[in-house]
Each structure stands twice: as C-alpha cells, then as structure tokens.
Write an enzyme that holds these catalytic residues in place. Sequence first.
Site, PDB file in Angstrom:
ATOM      1  N   ASP A  60      10.646  16.042 -18.430  1.00 12.39           N
ATOM      2  CA  ASP A  60       9.606  15.032 -18.533  1.00 12.39           C
ATOM      3  C   ASP A  60       9.313  14.357 -17.199  1.00 12.39           C
ATOM      4  OD1 ASP A  60       9.041  15.367 -21.188  1.00 12.39           O
ATOM      5  OD2 ASP A  60      10.309  13.735 -21.894  1.00 12.39           O
ATOM      6  N   LYS A  82       4.512  13.867 -20.064  1.00 13.00           N
ATOM      7  CA  LYS A  82       3.370  13.166 -20.641  1.00 13.00           C
ATOM      8  C   LYS A  82       3.224  11.831 -19.934  1.00 13.00           C
ATOM      9  CE  LYS A  82       3.710  15.033 -25.360  1.00 13.00           C
ATOM     10  NZ  LYS A  82       2.328  15.452 -25.547  1.00 13.00           N
ATOM     11  N   MET A 197       7.360   1.099 -22.953  1.00  8.45           N
ATOM     12  CA  MET A 197       5.992   1.594 -22.757  1.00  8.45           C
ATOM     13  C   MET A 197       4.942   0.522 -23.037  1.00  8.45           C
ATOM     14  SD  MET A 197       6.509   5.422 -24.383  1.00  8.45           S
ATOM     15  CE  MET A 197       7.539   4.858 -25.748  1.00  8.45           C
TER      16      MET A 197
END
Length: 281
Positions: A60, A82, A197
């Site tokens: 990632d 991502k 996030m």
Amino acid sequence: MPSHETPSPTPLVLPPALARAMPPFPPGAVWLVGAGPGDPGLVTLQAAHALAQADAIYFDALVNEEVLRLARGDCERVFVGKRAGCPSPKQSEITALLVTAARAGKRVVRLKGGDPYVFGRGAEEAQGLVASGTPFRVSPGVTAGIGGLAAAGIPVTHRDVNQSVTLLTAHDASGGLSQRLDWAALSAGSPVLVVYMGFRLMDVIADRLLDAGRPADEPVAVVANATTPRQQVVRTTLGRLAARLDVDNVAPPAIIVVGGVVALAPVLGLAAAAAPEVVEA
C-alpha cells in the site's frame, strides 16, 4: 499495475530458535501482513519473517520503503496503493491479483500500513481469499491510532483520564463522511476518540462533535506521518479545529485524537523527543 522500484534488500535473519517458532509459509499461500505505522523498527518478527520468505509483495501507499528492504532481492514488489481522490485499483482487482499469484505457486504477502484489520480493508481481502479457496494467514501490525500516538507522547488510555477509547474512520466506502456514525453517542459514550483518515474532513468532524456536546476547549492533537522522521504533532482545541486553525502546515496521512489524554503529551515529554515539529495553539 507496474512493479515498484526495488530497494536494496536487507532481509532479517532470525536466530534459529525464533525461526523455528515462526509459522510455515508454504507456496500458494497469502499472508495479510501489517507493516506498522511507519518506523521499520515497529515491524513484528512474524512480518519480517514473511517478507524474507515472500516471492511477491503487493503493498500500500503508506508502507515505508525501509520495510520493503526486508524482502529478498528477487522478490516481486507491486504497488497497489489507494489514495483519496487519486486513481487506484479496485478492491476486487487487488484480491484477484493475490489469488492469481498464489495459484501460480508463489508465497504472497499483502503488505498494509498499520494493522490489516484496523480500517485497512484486510477483512474484505480475507473474505475474497476464503471465497477463492486460497490459504491465508493474518499477521497483525502496530496500528497508527495506538503506536503513532505513543510516538507523539499521547497514550490512548490513562487511568486518571479515561476508561474507554473509540477508534473510528471518517470515511465510508464512497470516500465521504460516513452517515452511519452516531455523533451524539460517540460524544457521550467515549472520553477519547481516535479518528483515522480524517484529515480532509477534520473541520466537519469537529463541528459534528461540537454539535453533539463536546466542549470547544477540549484538547485535540493531529499527528501526521507518525513514527517517521517527518512526524508532526499539532496540539490544539476542538473549537479551533472546527475553524481549521493551526493545521496549515500539516499534511496527511494523519491521526486525530480528541480528549484529555492529549494534555499528557507535554508532561510525558515524549512528543519533543519523537517529533521534530510540535506546534502549540
């Protein structure tokens, strides 16, 4: 999806007694491995063992390059990260890559920042592996909402401050603010909130918490690039965060923590030692 540039390998060689204690990693299997919050010293021995054995690693965006150095030089490394607002592979595509590599007889590591099962879509990938009949193992990692805050001098629990803590993500599957979150219940039920996030929506999150009854002067910290040389720690208040003050020079990835434990950072003295940049509101 192109392979990532290969870093110079330095696989960790475990002492024989520890090596014998490691679970077997047979060809055709997938390990979902947590890379920790950034500092390669926080990688577990089991994760280092998996990386040294792997024939292919799918990793990632938040994985430190130094962690990838723990793999063999001939190991295939494929970036499948991502990032919000950027083109990225679909989850089904990533799972298909893992299954295909395993069926080709490779030892496959799916390397994820933090812990695979803490807001990392690891459970979705595990479900796909189960559905395809692919053998897999989960190797947990240090999650940023605990280890990253510790590096900033912020304990997620303290006996005199809180007896509970809530970890939450600001995003739903669409990338927007989750409509499933009950802000009133979160505000009333948990003295400490750790938000993953949430950088892009931090002012909206602060507004929701203020509307739900949290005080404007409640301590807040934003910890960016936790446990790395680029770590930043901004200590502010919920009211100032709602106005998006004090955070102009901070960039994601970041963890937001709300609650009295933030006030312990300067007392413990860890933030100054661990973070080159500490800003007081």
